[in-house]
Scaffold this active site. Structure first.
Site, PDB file in Angstrom:
ATOM      1  N   ARG A  30      38.723  45.772  40.193  1.00  0.00           N
ATOM      2  CA  ARG A  30      37.428  46.379  40.493  1.00  0.00           C
ATOM      3  C   ARG A  30      36.961  46.145  41.917  1.00  0.00           C
ATOM      4  O   ARG A  30      35.979  46.733  42.362  1.00  0.00           O
ATOM      5  CB  ARG A  30      36.369  45.802  39.532  1.00  0.00           C
ATOM      6  CG  ARG A  30      36.660  46.211  38.117  1.00  0.00           C
ATOM      7  CD  ARG A  30      35.886  45.378  37.115  1.00  0.00           C
ATOM      8  NE  ARG A  30      36.149  45.908  35.787  1.00  0.00           N
ATOM      9  CZ  ARG A  30      35.204  46.187  34.889  1.00  0.00           C
ATOM     10  NH1 ARG A  30      33.941  45.955  35.161  1.00  0.00           N
ATOM     11  NH2 ARG A  30      35.524  46.686  33.718  1.00  0.00           N
ATOM     12  N   THR A  73      45.599  38.934  43.793  1.00  0.00           N
ATOM     13  CA  THR A  73      45.509  38.781  42.349  1.00  0.00           C
ATOM     14  C   THR A  73      46.917  38.603  41.780  1.00  0.00           C
ATOM     15  O   THR A  73      47.891  38.471  42.531  1.00  0.00           O
ATOM     16  CB  THR A  73      44.714  39.947  41.711  1.00  0.00           C
ATOM     17  OG1 THR A  73      44.498  39.668  40.327  1.00  0.00           O
ATOM     18  CG2 THR A  73      45.415  41.290  41.864  1.00  0.00           C
ATOM     19  N   LYS A 102      49.075  34.868  43.377  1.00  0.00           N
ATOM     20  CA  LYS A 102      48.110  33.851  43.822  1.00  0.00           C
ATOM     21  C   LYS A 102      48.770  32.567  44.325  1.00  0.00           C
ATOM     22  O   LYS A 102      48.267  31.939  45.253  1.00  0.00           O
ATOM     23  CB  LYS A 102      47.106  33.533  42.699  1.00  0.00           C
ATOM     24  CG  LYS A 102      46.116  34.676  42.494  1.00  0.00           C
ATOM     25  CD  LYS A 102      44.943  34.278  41.609  1.00  0.00           C
ATOM     26  CE  LYS A 102      43.931  35.422  41.610  1.00  0.00           C
ATOM     27  NZ  LYS A 102      42.676  35.084  40.927  1.00  0.00           N
ATOM     28  N   ALA A 123      43.741  24.971  30.498  1.00  0.00           N
ATOM     29  CA  ALA A 123      43.996  24.224  31.735  1.00  0.00           C
ATOM     30  C   ALA A 123      45.078  24.904  32.563  1.00  0.00           C
ATOM     31  O   ALA A 123      45.846  24.264  33.265  1.00  0.00           O
ATOM     32  CB  ALA A 123      44.382  22.776  31.417  1.00  0.00           C
ATOM     33  N   GLY A 124      45.125  26.252  32.499  1.00  0.00           N
ATOM     34  CA  GLY A 124      46.058  27.013  33.334  1.00  0.00           C
ATOM     35  C   GLY A 124      45.480  27.226  34.720  1.00  0.00           C
ATOM     36  O   GLY A 124      44.660  26.422  35.193  1.00  0.00           O
ATOM     37  N   GLY A 168      33.261  37.511  31.692  1.00  0.00           N
ATOM     38  CA  GLY A 168      34.167  37.580  32.839  1.00  0.00           C
ATOM     39  C   GLY A 168      33.759  38.607  33.877  1.00  0.00           C
ATOM     40  O   GLY A 168      34.048  38.445  35.069  1.00  0.00           O
TER      41      GLY A 168
END
Lengths: 264, 264
Positions: free
Chosen positions: B23, B70, B74, B136-137, B246
C-alpha cells in the site's frame, strides 16, 4: 490523474540525463490510464556511464514492462534490444522498448513517426509533397525516414555539415528511391518546411532558415519542444503559414508509445 | 492525489516479491505530497535472487533517494547499507533506506516503532505496562525491541518454538534489562496482548491465543494487515477490549518513513 497507482502498477521508466524536463511521466501515464491500463511512467535519471548497470536492474525487475529512452541513451540503448523494428535497426537507435515473450527487449524508434503525425494532425499533406528538412542529426534522420515512409514526393535535406546529408542519403538509399537529395536551406518552392536542428532552443540562436523566403501556402514544422513558440514558427505564422511545434510532436508520440507498449 | 508526478519527481521504490498488495505507493506518495515533497513511491517486483543486480541499478540512478524494503528482502537488503540505525543493526534487518551524503545507503527498521505507534494512537498505554507478545519471528522481534524502547514494564514473549524466544532474549539482553521473559500464550493478568504471528492471514488459521481468557481492560493489537478484522480482534472487541489492527500499523509507518526519508 494518477489514481491508478498501486502495488499492482506496471512500470515504464523514462531513462535519460537530465530527466527533469521530460513530460512523458505525466502524459504517458495519463494516456495509459485513459486506456484502462495500470501503468506508471516515472523519470529515472541515468548518467551516461551507468546505462549498463541500470538496464540490468530494470531487466531483472518483474513489473518493468517498458522503457522510454531519451538523451543521451538513444543509441546505446539499442545495444540492449534483442530485437527491434526496421526503422530502429536502420540507424541503431531506439526511443522505446517493450518486453518480448521471453522477457528480452524489443526496441522501436517513434520520434520520426511522431513528428510526421504531428504535422498531419495540424493539416500538413505529406504524400507527393515537396519537403525541405533542415538538420540531418539524430532527429533529422528519423524524420527523413518517416517522411519517405509516409510517401513524400521529394525531400531536400540541408545540414551545416554536408557529409551528414551524404551519409543519411546512403542509409536511406533503399527507402528513398531517388527522392532524397542534398540542398540549401532556401525554402522557395517547397510545400513543407521543417526544422530538425537545435536552433531555437536558446533565445539568441540564429534562425535555421531565412523566414523572409517563406510564403503563406507553406506548412512549417519545428522539432523544438518545451519552449512554446519558436522564432521560426512565430515568423511563419505571421506570414500566414500553418504550423506544428515540438510540443505537438511530444503529444503525438504519447499515443504511438501507448500503442507500442500495449501491442495495439 | 499524485498530481506532482513530473520529470523532476524523486523516486522511492518499494522492493519485494510479491509487491501486488503493498500500500505504500499510494500512502507514502500521498504523505510526501502533503508535506510538499515531489516524491513518488512505486512498486518494484524484485525476485529473491535478483536483489543484487536491482540494488546496483537503483544505486546508480540519480533520482532514487530512498528504498522501502518488504519481504523477502528485509534481511538481505541490510547488506547493502553502509550505515544503519542501532535498531536495524541489532537484527541485521531494514525496512527503509535513504542516501548518505556520499550516495551510499543508510538503513533503518521502522516496523516495530510503527506497531507501537499504532497501539498508542488507538489508546494503548505502553510505559510500565505488562505486555504479552505472541510470536518471536521477524515482526515479533522488532516489536519486542520497540516495546522495550518505549518503556514497557514487563514483556512476556511466547512462540511455538521456545528457542526463538531464548535467542530473542539474548539479542535484547542489554535493552531488556531483565524485563523480557519467555512464557505461555495465556493473556490472564496482562494489560497489553499482541499477536505477531502470521495466524489470521488465512481464513482457517487457529487463533494465536485463547480469546476466552481476554478481559475488557486489555488492549489487543494484531500485526495482520490487509485482511480487515482478524478473528482475534473481532473476539477482543466483542469482549470490550480496545484494539489496533495491522492496517493501523501500516498507516503509522507512513509518517515514520516520511520523517526518515526527509530527515525530519
Amino acid at each position: 490523474m494518477l489514481d491508478h497507482l498501486s502495488g499492482a502498477s506496471r512500470l515504464i521508466p523514462i531513462i535519460g540525463d537530465p530527466v527533469r524536463y521530460v513530460r512523458s511521466p505525466v502524459w504517458l501515464t495519463r494516456t495509459l490510464g485513459a486506456r484502462g491500463h495500470n501503468g506508471i511512467c516515472v523519470p529515472l535519471e541515468v548518467p551516461v556511464d551507468k546505462l549498463g548497470v541500470v538496464m540490468a536492474g530494470l531487466s531483472a525487475s518483474g513489473n518493468v514492462d517498458g522503457i522510454l529512452v531519451t538523451m543521451p541513451h538513444k543509441f546505446a540503448a539499442f545495444g540492449y534490444c534483442a530485437t527491434s523494428s526496421p526503422r530502429a535497426s536502420l540507424f541503431g537507435v531506439v526511443s522505446v522498448m517493450r518486453r518480448n515473450p521471453d522477457a528480452t527487449w524489443h526496441g522501436d524508434m517513434l520520434d520520426g513517426l511522431a513528428f510526421v503525425k504531428a504535422q498531419q494532425d495540424h493539416g500538413a499533406q505529406i504524400e507527393r509533397a515537396r519537403a525541405l528538412l533542415v538538420g540531418a542529426g539524430g532527429a533529422g534522420s528519423a524524420i527523413a525516414h518517416a517522411l519517405l515512409d509516409a510517401g513524400v514526393g521529394e525531400l531536400v535535406v540541408h545540414d551545416a555539415d554536408p557529409a551528414r546529408v551524404a551519409a543519411l542519403a546512403d542509409q536511406l538509399a533503399a527507402v528513398g528511391a531517388g527522392r532524397l537529395s542534398s540542398g540549401s536551406a532556401d525554402p522557395t518552392g517547397f510545400d513543407l518546411v521543417f526544422n530538425a536542428t537545435p536552433l531555437g532552443l536558446e533565445e539568441d540562436d540564429p534562425l535555421p532558415l531565412d523566414t523572409a523566403l517563406l510564403s503563406p501556402s507553406m506548412f512549417v514544422g519545428d522539432v523544438i519542444a518545451g519552449h512554446g513558440m519558436t522564432p521560426l514558427l512565430a515568423a511563419a505564422q505571421q506570414i500566414g503559414c500553418s504550423t506544428a511545434n515540438g510540443d505537438h510532436m511530444v503529444e503525438a508520440v504519447q499515443d504511438l508509445m501507448a500503442d507500442f507498449l500495449l501491442h495495439t
